[in-house]
Design a protein around this motif. Structure first.
Motif, short mmCIF file in Angstrom:
data_model
loop_
_atom_site.label_atom_id
_atom_site.label_comp_id
_atom_site.label_asym_id
_atom_site.label_seq_id
_atom_site.Cartn_x
_atom_site.Cartn_y
_atom_site.Cartn_z
N ARG A 173 -4.85 -1.20 -9.19
CA ARG A 173 -3.61 -0.87 -8.49
C ARG A 173 -2.66 -0.08 -9.40
O ARG A 173 -2.04 0.89 -8.96
CB ARG A 173 -2.91 -2.14 -7.99
CG ARG A 173 -1.67 -1.84 -7.14
CD ARG A 173 -1.03 -3.10 -6.59
NE ARG A 173 -0.56 -3.98 -7.64
CZ ARG A 173 -1.00 -5.21 -7.88
NH1 ARG A 173 -1.94 -5.74 -7.11
NH2 ARG A 173 -0.52 -5.94 -8.87
N THR B 219 -2.68 -0.25 0.93
CA THR B 219 -2.45 -1.58 0.36
C THR B 219 -3.47 -2.58 0.90
O THR B 219 -4.33 -2.25 1.72
CB THR B 219 -1.02 -2.06 0.66
OG1 THR B 219 -0.89 -2.29 2.07
CG2 THR B 219 0.01 -1.02 0.24
N TRP C 191 2.71 -3.26 -4.42
CA TRP C 191 2.25 -1.90 -4.17
C TRP C 191 3.42 -0.91 -4.07
O TRP C 191 3.19 0.31 -3.97
CB TRP C 191 1.46 -1.85 -2.86
CG TRP C 191 0.04 -2.35 -2.99
CD1 TRP C 191 -0.40 -3.62 -2.80
CD2 TRP C 191 -1.12 -1.57 -3.31
NE1 TRP C 191 -1.77 -3.69 -2.98
CE2 TRP C 191 -2.23 -2.44 -3.29
CE3 TRP C 191 -1.31 -0.22 -3.61
CZ2 TRP C 191 -3.53 -1.99 -3.56
CZ3 TRP C 191 -2.61 0.23 -3.87
CH2 TRP C 191 -3.70 -0.66 -3.85
#
Length: 366
Positions: free
Chosen positions: A20, A34, A131
């Motif tokens: 991520r 996401t 995120w």
């Protein structure tokens, strides 16, 4: 567990934190998604129900689902911004909710109330808050782009409004819409295609409008242009909008003009915000028809000093030149006009919490 009235079903296989981190360092636009998505179901008998946040993944649709045959669907575009204190906010979501309902009415879809619309954003962002990018500086425009959408999912080939509908929200970390930072873009003036016609779906945010613009966008690319501008479908002389953005014309006497909403133009949230900020700045905003001849003559005489486009994804982007089969008109020289730059900074400072929210436009998501 439950968030904002949504049952949360956490993903059993969330993205690794290091992966991520790599994505957030260079997300592009609309390339990565996401770990979760929000979903609400609607049926004619039961109305809206089964609100949930569940793992992001493929949808299961019957081959006869109405959306696949009659394009009964709508969508929105919203951004979530990380502020300096780590909190996450969005910008005027009630306007998106209202436009979503207007689009739903036009496409004969059920209307989703504002509370559920904003609740779905809060529930998804709360689950996937890691995120949301943290901008490294004021020059970086990273955010989490949220895409609410509604589709007709009933298994039925008759031509009528679907009795089964699904609403979703997915999220994608995003950098600036145009690569290479803010710089004037070139616009192709379409003479072969129209985006919308009176009585049609031009004011609705539905996929069909964008599908109808793609052939013209391909034509623009052939001529070395970034975007395409459309004229009205009746007289073929009134400027309407780009394939995905509204237009503004800055006059040297302080007027700032944008094409009036006639039912064929999308009622942009950024457009409405620019009108307010321009007035706050002492400019004279006008919503009225503007012809391609006025655009051309205004540039030639110097009456029009700059032209820019605006939208949720691209914020405010200067128009460098207008290109057609017969001419090439320089609209905004250098790196962009001063009015557009100033309004862009005001807008971004508001969205990222760097200035006072005098109009109450921000809503906290997490």
């Amino acid at each position: 567990m439950s968030t904002s009235g949504f049952d949360v079903k956490p993903s059993a296989n969330p993205t690794d934190a290091n992966v991520r981190k790599e994505i957030l360092a260079n997300p592009g636009f609309g390339r990565f998604f996401t770990d979760h998505m929000a979903h609400v179901r609607w049926t004619k008998d039961d109305g809206w129900h089964s609100s949930e946040v569940r793992p992001y993944g493929p949808l299961t649709l019957d081959p006869a689902a109405s959306v696949l045959h009659y394009a009964q669907e709508i969508f929105e575009g919203v951004k979530a911004y990380r502020h300096a204190d780590g909190s996450v906010w969005t910008f005027r979501p009630e306007k998106n909710a209202a436009r979503f309902r207007a689009s739903a009415r036009r496409l004969a879809l059920p209307e989703l109330d504002t509370e559920t619309f904003i609740g779905s954003l809060k529930a998804l962002v709360a689950q996937d808050v890691d995120w949301v990018p943290t901008p490294a500086s004021e020059a970086e425009e990273s955010s989490l782009y949220l895409r609410p959408f509604m589709i007709a999912s009933e298994k039925f080939l008759g031509v009528r409004p679907s009795k089964e509908v699904d609403y979703y929200v997915i999220a994608s970390p995003a950098a600036a819409y145009f690569k290479g930072g803010v710089k004037p873009v070139s616009i192709w003036l379409s003479s072969n295609y129209n985006r919308a016609a009176p009585g049609g779906t031009g004011f609705a945010k539905c996929g069909g409008n964008y599908a109808a613009s793609l052939a013209a966008q391909k034509e623009a690319e052939v001529h070395g242009c970034d975007q395409v501008a459309f004229l009205d479908a009746v007289e073929n002389k009134w400027v309407e909008e780009l394939g995905g953005m509204n237009l503004f014309f800055v006059f040297k006497d302080g007027r700032i003009v944008t094409p009036a909403l006639t039912g064929t133009i999308l009622e942009g949230v950024t457009r409405d915000s620019v009108l307010t900020l321009a007035k706050d700045a002492g400019l004279k905003p006008e919503e009225r028809q503007i012809s391609i001849d006025e655009w051309r003559d205004g540039i030639a005489s110097g009456e029009i000093s700059e032209v820019f486009a605006c939208g949720t994804a691209a914020v405010i982007t200067p128009i460098g030149e207008l290109v057609s089969e017969h001419e090439r008109i320089t609209c905004t020289s250098g790196s962009g006009g001063e009015v557009g730059k100033s309004l862009r900074k005001q807008l971004l400072d508001l969205q990222y919490g760097r200035s006072e929210d005098k109009h109450g436009w921000l809503t906290r998501l997490a």
